[in-house]
Design an enzyme around this catalytic site. Structure first.
Site, PDB file in Angstrom:
ATOM      1  N   GLU A  54      25.788  10.243  22.062  1.00 25.41           N
ATOM      2  CA  GLU A  54      27.152  10.003  22.502  1.00 25.41           C
ATOM      3  C   GLU A  54      27.333  10.640  23.868  1.00 25.41           C
ATOM      4  O   GLU A  54      27.869  11.744  24.000  1.00 25.41           O
ATOM      5  CB  GLU A  54      28.159  10.561  21.499  1.00 25.41           C
ATOM      6  CG  GLU A  54      29.563  10.099  21.825  1.00 25.41           C
ATOM      7  CD  GLU A  54      30.592  10.570  20.841  1.00 25.41           C
ATOM      8  OE1 GLU A  54      31.383   9.723  20.391  1.00 25.41           O
ATOM      9  OE2 GLU A  54      30.628  11.769  20.520  1.00 25.41           O
ATOM     10  N   GLU A 104      34.379  15.351  12.289  1.00 26.03           N
ATOM     11  CA  GLU A 104      33.770  15.831  13.526  1.00 26.03           C
ATOM     12  C   GLU A 104      34.708  16.761  14.271  1.00 26.03           C
ATOM     13  O   GLU A 104      35.780  16.335  14.711  1.00 26.03           O
ATOM     14  CB  GLU A 104      33.419  14.655  14.438  1.00 26.03           C
ATOM     15  CG  GLU A 104      32.855  15.097  15.776  1.00 26.03           C
ATOM     16  CD  GLU A 104      32.648  13.953  16.753  1.00 26.03           C
ATOM     17  OE1 GLU A 104      32.002  14.199  17.784  1.00 26.03           O
ATOM     18  OE2 GLU A 104      33.140  12.833  16.507  1.00 26.03           O
TER      19      GLU A 104
END
Length: 179
Positions: A146, A47
């Protein structure tokens, strides 16, 4: 699926001066991890995290950098975890980035920019458009939320119920027509 983190540029180090060594180490570590994960039929995810706001020292910052590293690693069970919050901050151009990196994407995460709250909170991103684009590209994976809810977590999911209703869906994605 498991997020394999890239690590941070050492305190006091010049990013450009250590980038080559850090990338080499990261590539070697990813190969090792991917081979272990393959034995368990698992996927590793990398990520990119923005270094402008969230973590100034994080090594992996853009989808372009992640794609180049994934190519060097060359393992089919390693994919891109594309967090649209970080991608918008670092590069913008989300439509083009989603189209370009779609073959590499193993997971999507969402949060509104700049506040990192619910997708329906005020901000830069048009999530109904983004979700339609993901659907048109054929994305069938999960979308991780998130973000920091502005209030109660359950209330913070109200945007999802509204989105489902706008699509003729009930909770859990069942069609109203199926009832």
């Amino acid at each position: 699926r498991i997020h394999l983190m890239a690590g941070r540029v050492p305190l006091g180090a010049d990013r450009a001066a250590v980038a080559g060594e850090m990338e080499t180490t990261f590539v070697e570590n990813l190969r090792y991890a991917a081979d272990l994960l393959a034995q368990e039929d698992m996927m590793g995810l990398v990520e990119p995290i923005n270094n402008r706001i969230t973590d100034p020292r994080y090594f992996l910052n853009t989808p372009h950098q992640a794609a180049a590293i994934l190519e060097k690693v060359g393992r089919p069970n390693l994919k891109l975890q594309l967090d649209l919050f970080h991608c918008q901050i670092m590069d913008g151009n989300l439509s083009r980035n989603l189209e370009t990196y779609f073959p590499l994407i193993g997971h999507i995460q969402v949060a509104q920019v700049p506040g990192r709250h619910e997708p329906d909170s005020p901000g830069e991103l048009n999530f109904p458009y983004i979700f339609d684009l993901l659907e048109s590209l054929g994305y069938t994976g999960y979308v991780g939320c998130e973000y920091a809810p502005k209030g109660d977590t359950l209330e913070g999911l109200g945007w999802l119920h509204s989105y489902w209703e706008s699509r003729g869906l009930q909770r859990a994605g069942t069609s109203k027509a199926a009832e």
